[in-house]
Design a protein around this motif. Structure first.
Motif, PDB file in Angstrom:
ATOM      1  N   ALA A   1      42.387  53.292  43.873  1.00  0.00           N
ATOM      2  CA  ALA A   1      42.137  54.562  43.577  1.00  0.00           C
ATOM      3  C   ALA A   1      41.860  54.556  41.570  1.00  0.00           C
ATOM      4  N   LYS A   2      42.192  54.001  41.082  1.00  0.00           N
ATOM      5  CA  LYS A   2      42.109  53.681  39.422  1.00  0.00           C
ATOM      6  C   LYS A   2      40.969  52.217  39.458  1.00  0.00           C
ATOM      7  N   ASN A   3      40.225  51.793  40.464  1.00  0.00           N
ATOM      8  CA  ASN A   3      39.429  50.995  39.692  1.00  0.00           C
ATOM      9  C   ASN A   3      39.739  50.015  38.922  1.00  0.00           C
ATOM     10  N   THR A   4      41.490  49.655  39.268  1.00  0.00           N
ATOM     11  CA  THR A   4      41.968  48.202  38.647  1.00  0.00           C
ATOM     12  C   THR A   4      41.933  47.239  39.531  1.00  0.00           C
ATOM     13  N   VAL A   5      42.426  45.986  38.589  1.00  0.00           N
ATOM     14  CA  VAL A   5      42.924  45.061  39.472  1.00  0.00           C
ATOM     15  C   VAL A   5      43.694  44.204  38.123  1.00  0.00           C
ATOM     16  N   TYR A   6      44.956  43.256  38.648  1.00  0.00           N
ATOM     17  CA  TYR A   6      46.366  43.148  38.478  1.00  0.00           C
ATOM     18  C   TYR A   6      45.976  41.955  38.439  1.00  0.00           C
ATOM     19  N   LEU A   7      46.455  40.936  37.304  1.00  0.00           N
ATOM     20  CA  LEU A   7      46.906  39.324  37.231  1.00  0.00           C
ATOM     21  C   LEU A   7      48.385  39.116  37.054  1.00  0.00           C
ATOM     22  N   GLN A   8      49.313  39.087  38.012  1.00  0.00           N
ATOM     23  CA  GLN A   8      50.876  39.116  37.255  1.00  0.00           C
ATOM     24  C   GLN A   8      50.570  38.036  37.299  1.00  0.00           C
ATOM     25  N   MET A   9      51.240  36.824  36.320  1.00  0.00           N
ATOM     26  CA  MET A   9      50.998  35.419  36.122  1.00  0.00           C
ATOM     27  C   MET A   9      52.505  34.771  35.349  1.00  0.00           C
ATOM     28  N   ASN A  10      53.222  34.362  36.014  1.00  0.00           N
ATOM     29  CA  ASN A  10      54.035  33.772  36.604  1.00  0.00           C
ATOM     30  C   ASN A  10      54.613  31.960  35.764  1.00  0.00           C
ATOM     31  N   SER A  11      55.724  31.879  35.563  1.00  0.00           N
ATOM     32  CA  SER A  11      55.839  30.543  35.692  1.00  0.00           C
ATOM     33  C   SER A  11      54.920  29.703  33.993  1.00  0.00           C
ATOM     34  N   LEU A  12      54.749  30.731  33.074  1.00  0.00           N
ATOM     35  CA  LEU A  12      53.574  30.290  32.739  1.00  0.00           C
ATOM     36  C   LEU A  12      53.392  29.162  32.064  1.00  0.00           C
ATOM     37  N   LYS A  13      52.867  28.002  31.828  1.00  0.00           N
ATOM     38  CA  LYS A  13      52.235  27.394  31.326  1.00  0.00           C
ATOM     39  C   LYS A  13      51.198  26.198  30.497  1.00  0.00           C
ATOM     40  N   PRO A  14      51.557  26.158  29.178  1.00  0.00           N
ATOM     41  CA  PRO A  14      50.925  25.847  27.471  1.00  0.00           C
ATOM     42  C   PRO A  14      49.463  26.029  28.684  1.00  0.00           C
ATOM     43  N   GLU A  15      48.477  24.404  30.033  1.00  0.00           N
ATOM     44  CA  GLU A  15      47.543  24.701  29.859  1.00  0.00           C
ATOM     45  C   GLU A  15      46.849  26.031  30.718  1.00  0.00           C
ATOM     46  N   ASP A  16      47.890  27.189  30.413  1.00  0.00           N
ATOM     47  CA  ASP A  16      47.257  27.888  30.518  1.00  0.00           C
ATOM     48  C   ASP A  16      46.848  29.022  29.851  1.00  0.00           C
ATOM     49  N   THR A  17      46.482  28.820  28.508  1.00  0.00           N
ATOM     50  CA  THR A  17      46.405  29.152  27.572  1.00  0.00           C
ATOM     51  C   THR A  17      44.939  29.608  26.891  1.00  0.00           C
ATOM     52  N   GLY A  18      44.289  30.478  26.901  1.00  0.00           N
ATOM     53  CA  GLY A  18      43.467  31.270  26.918  1.00  0.00           C
ATOM     54  C   GLY A  18      42.478  32.190  26.845  1.00  0.00           C
ATOM     55  N   VAL A  19      41.738  32.739  27.069  1.00  0.00           N
ATOM     56  CA  VAL A  19      40.871  33.572  26.656  1.00  0.00           C
ATOM     57  C   VAL A  19      40.423  34.545  28.845  1.00  0.00           C
ATOM     58  N   TYR A  20      41.211  35.353  28.610  1.00  0.00           N
ATOM     59  CA  TYR A  20      41.378  35.953  29.917  1.00  0.00           C
ATOM     60  C   TYR A  20      40.328  37.229  30.250  1.00  0.00           C
ATOM     61  N   TYR A  21      39.299  36.748  30.804  1.00  0.00           N
ATOM     62  CA  TYR A  21      37.396  37.982  31.093  1.00  0.00           C
ATOM     63  C   TYR A  21      37.629  38.820  32.154  1.00  0.00           C
ATOM     64  N   CYS A  22      37.520  39.041  33.000  1.00  0.00           N
ATOM     65  CA  CYS A  22      37.988  40.241  33.981  1.00  0.00           C
ATOM     66  C   CYS A  22      36.281  40.762  33.776  1.00  0.00           C
ATOM     67  N   ASN A  23      35.548  40.266  35.224  1.00  0.00           N
ATOM     68  CA  ASN A  23      34.305  40.040  35.794  1.00  0.00           C
ATOM     69  C   ASN A  23      34.427  41.186  37.083  1.00  0.00           C
ATOM     70  N   ALA A  24      33.739  42.155  37.237  1.00  0.00           N
ATOM     71  CA  ALA A  24      33.513  43.420  38.246  1.00  0.00           C
ATOM     72  C   ALA A  24      31.992  43.762  38.349  1.00  0.00           C
ATOM     73  N   LEU A  25      32.438  43.031  40.032  1.00  0.00           N
ATOM     74  CA  LEU A  25      30.740  43.683  40.767  1.00  0.00           C
ATOM     75  C   LEU A  25      30.548  44.766  41.612  1.00  0.00           C
ATOM     76  N   LEU A  26      30.080  45.934  40.630  1.00  0.00           N
ATOM     77  CA  LEU A  26      30.102  46.917  41.127  1.00  0.00           C
ATOM     78  C   LEU A  26      28.256  47.796  41.285  1.00  0.00           C
ATOM     79  N   TYR A  27      28.865  49.180  42.332  1.00  0.00           N
ATOM     80  CA  TYR A  27      27.386  49.743  43.034  1.00  0.00           C
ATOM     81  C   TYR A  27      27.170  50.863  41.612  1.00  0.00           C
ATOM     82  N   THR A  28      26.651  50.868  40.943  1.00  0.00           N
ATOM     83  CA  THR A  28      26.362  52.840  40.300  1.00  0.00           C
ATOM     84  C   THR A  28      25.832  53.215  41.702  1.00  0.00           C
ATOM     85  N   ASP A  29      25.088  52.773  41.832  1.00  0.00           N
ATOM     86  CA  ASP A  29      24.370  53.498  43.450  1.00  0.00           C
ATOM     87  C   ASP A  29      24.544  53.334  44.800  1.00  0.00           C
ATOM     88  N   SER A  30      24.291  53.378  45.647  1.00  0.00           N
ATOM     89  CA  SER A  30      23.979  53.053  47.109  1.00  0.00           C
ATOM     90  C   SER A  30      23.517  51.817  46.878  1.00  0.00           C
TER      91      SER A  30
END
Length: 120
Positions: free
Chosen positions: A74-103
């Motif tokens: 309904a919100k066109n939203t995706v979440y990423l729940q990150m638990n037990s984080l480690k230093p190796e998880d450090t970085g810039v996180y980017y979101c990508n969407a593959l979508l249709y603006t028409d059919s």
């Protein structure tokens, strides 16, 4: 115009948690897939987690069991729940969407990224 915007990054200690959000907005007919990618200093961008209409969800081996991707249609939203984080998880996180603006035509859109830093 379609925009993809991430939020939720920050600084946490090892073992902590963060929840990232990615919202797609604009003239969207449908979304085929949304995923999270990250890039650490000196390393190439890598897939972290992805949802797709055909494959559902998949994760990088390094985050399996710790990260969970979910979607709110309904919100066109995706979440990423990150638990037990480690230093190796450090970085810039980017979101990508593959979508249709028409059919007819599918497009790819990237967010600006959000910084995640995990201290030891």
């Amino acid at each position: 115009q379609v925009q993809v915007v991430e939020s939720g990054g920050g600084l946490v200690q090892t073992g902590g948690s963060l929840r990232l959000s990615c919202a797609a907005s604009g003239s969207i007919f449908s979304i085929n897939a949304m995923g999270w990618y990250r890039q650490a200093p000196g390393k190439q961008r890598e897939l972290v987690a992805r949802w797709a209409s055909d494959t559902m969800t998949n994760y990088a081996d390094s985050v399996k069991g710790r990260f969970t991707i979910s979607r709110d249609n309904a919100k066109n939203t995706v979440y990423l729940q990150m638990n037990s984080l480690k230093p190796e998880d450090t970085g810039v996180y980017y979101c990508n969407a593959l979508l249709y603006t028409d059919s007819v035509r599918m497009k790819s859109r990237w967010g600006q990224g959000t910084q995640v830093t995990v201290s030891s």
